[in-house]
Design a protein around this motif. Sequence first.
Motif, PDB file in Angstrom:
ATOM      1  N   LYS A  12       0.851  -1.186   0.000  1.00 19.11           N
ATOM      2  CA  LYS A  12       0.000   0.000   0.000  1.00 19.11           C
ATOM      3  C   LYS A  12       0.890   1.240   0.000  1.00 19.11           C
ATOM      4  O   LYS A  12       1.768   1.379   0.851  1.00 19.11           O
ATOM      5  CB  LYS A  12      -0.888  -0.023   1.254  1.00 19.11           C
ATOM      6  N   GLU A  14       2.249   5.054   0.576  1.00 23.44           N
ATOM      7  CA  GLU A  14       2.102   5.997   1.682  1.00 23.44           C
ATOM      8  C   GLU A  14       2.628   7.360   1.266  1.00 23.44           C
ATOM      9  O   GLU A  14       3.516   7.474   0.427  1.00 23.44           O
ATOM     10  CB  GLU A  14       2.823   5.502   2.935  1.00 23.44           C
ATOM     11  N   LEU A  15       2.049   8.397   1.844  1.00 23.10           N
ATOM     12  CA  LEU A  15       2.472   9.770   1.591  1.00 23.10           C
ATOM     13  C   LEU A  15       3.094  10.309   2.862  1.00 23.10           C
ATOM     14  O   LEU A  15       2.492  10.245   3.937  1.00 23.10           O
ATOM     15  CB  LEU A  15       1.265  10.633   1.195  1.00 23.10           C
ATOM     16  N   TRP A  25       5.658  10.338  -2.083  1.00 25.98           N
ATOM     17  CA  TRP A  25       4.770   9.172  -2.187  1.00 25.98           C
ATOM     18  C   TRP A  25       5.666   7.965  -2.376  1.00 25.98           C
ATOM     19  O   TRP A  25       6.507   7.947  -3.274  1.00 25.98           O
ATOM     20  CB  TRP A  25       3.850   9.375  -3.384  1.00 25.98           C
ATOM     21  N   THR A  27       6.183   3.572  -2.420  1.00 21.02           N
ATOM     22  CA  THR A  27       5.652   2.219  -2.498  1.00 21.02           C
ATOM     23  C   THR A  27       6.746   1.322  -3.072  1.00 21.02           C
ATOM     24  O   THR A  27       7.866   1.767  -3.302  1.00 21.02           O
ATOM     25  CB  THR A  27       4.362   2.155  -3.358  1.00 21.02           C
ATOM     26  N   GLU A  53       1.357  14.147  -4.292  1.00 23.93           N
ATOM     27  CA  GLU A  53       0.057  14.467  -3.709  1.00 23.93           C
ATOM     28  C   GLU A  53      -1.088  13.983  -4.597  1.00 23.93           C
ATOM     29  O   GLU A  53      -2.101  13.483  -4.107  1.00 23.93           O
ATOM     30  CB  GLU A  53      -0.039  15.958  -3.429  1.00 23.93           C
ATOM     31  N   ALA A  56      -1.403  10.259  -4.115  1.00 20.40           N
ATOM     32  CA  ALA A  56      -2.000   9.962  -2.819  1.00 20.40           C
ATOM     33  C   ALA A  56      -3.518  10.117  -2.887  1.00 20.40           C
ATOM     34  O   ALA A  56      -4.257   9.319  -2.304  1.00 20.40           O
ATOM     35  CB  ALA A  56      -1.418  10.864  -1.738  1.00 20.40           C
ATOM     36  N   GLU A  57      -4.003  11.126  -3.624  1.00 21.00           N
ATOM     37  CA  GLU A  57      -5.446  11.306  -3.797  1.00 21.00           C
ATOM     38  C   GLU A  57      -6.047  10.169  -4.618  1.00 21.00           C
ATOM     39  O   GLU A  57      -7.171   9.752  -4.379  1.00 21.00           O
ATOM     40  CB  GLU A  57      -5.739  12.644  -4.472  1.00 21.00           C
ATOM     41  N   ASP A  59      -5.024   7.135  -4.579  1.00 20.76           N
ATOM     42  CA  ASP A  59      -5.067   6.045  -3.604  1.00 20.76           C
ATOM     43  C   ASP A  59      -5.148   4.652  -4.235  1.00 20.76           C
ATOM     44  O   ASP A  59      -6.059   3.885  -3.942  1.00 20.76           O
ATOM     45  CB  ASP A  59      -6.225   6.261  -2.627  1.00 20.76           C
ATOM     46  N   PRO A  61      -4.675   0.759  -4.705  1.00 21.02           N
ATOM     47  CA  PRO A  61      -4.522  -0.289  -3.694  1.00 21.02           C
ATOM     48  C   PRO A  61      -3.311  -1.180  -3.954  1.00 21.02           C
ATOM     49  O   PRO A  61      -2.800  -1.239  -5.076  1.00 21.02           O
ATOM     50  CB  PRO A  61      -5.810  -1.098  -3.845  1.00 21.02           C
TER      51      PRO A  61
END
Length: 117
Positions: A12, A14-15, A25, A27, A53, A56-57, A59, A61
């Motif tokens: 997953k 992460e920011l 960001w 991963t 950013e 991150a918005e 998102d 999976p």
Amino acid sequence: MKATLKAYLARKPELVYTNQGVAIWKTSVAVQGRRKEDESVFLEVLALGGLAEALAEMDPPKGAYAHLEGRLQTETYEGKEGKKTRLVLVLDAFALLVRPKREEAKEEGGKEGEDLF
């Protein structure tokens, strides 16, 4: 060195923000070989600033299939066994991809397990 690849998100994303307020960001991805017997290669992935950013918005999976473009660079860090070096992809572009189900691929003339992208 520039790189373009298709891979699965291995964890997953992460920011996080630096002390200076720069968004990062993070991963890792698993890049699979062309044959089933090929081992997957895991690669750390970073995006910075506005792209971080935006991702991150979005998102995405863990397990999402994505197209990634960026530059490869090495990163040195302190591990339990001393200094270690890893390869990192710093993103310039990212897009989620949709893989057709195996039944759909067969109907469209693809072979089972074949990547149609």
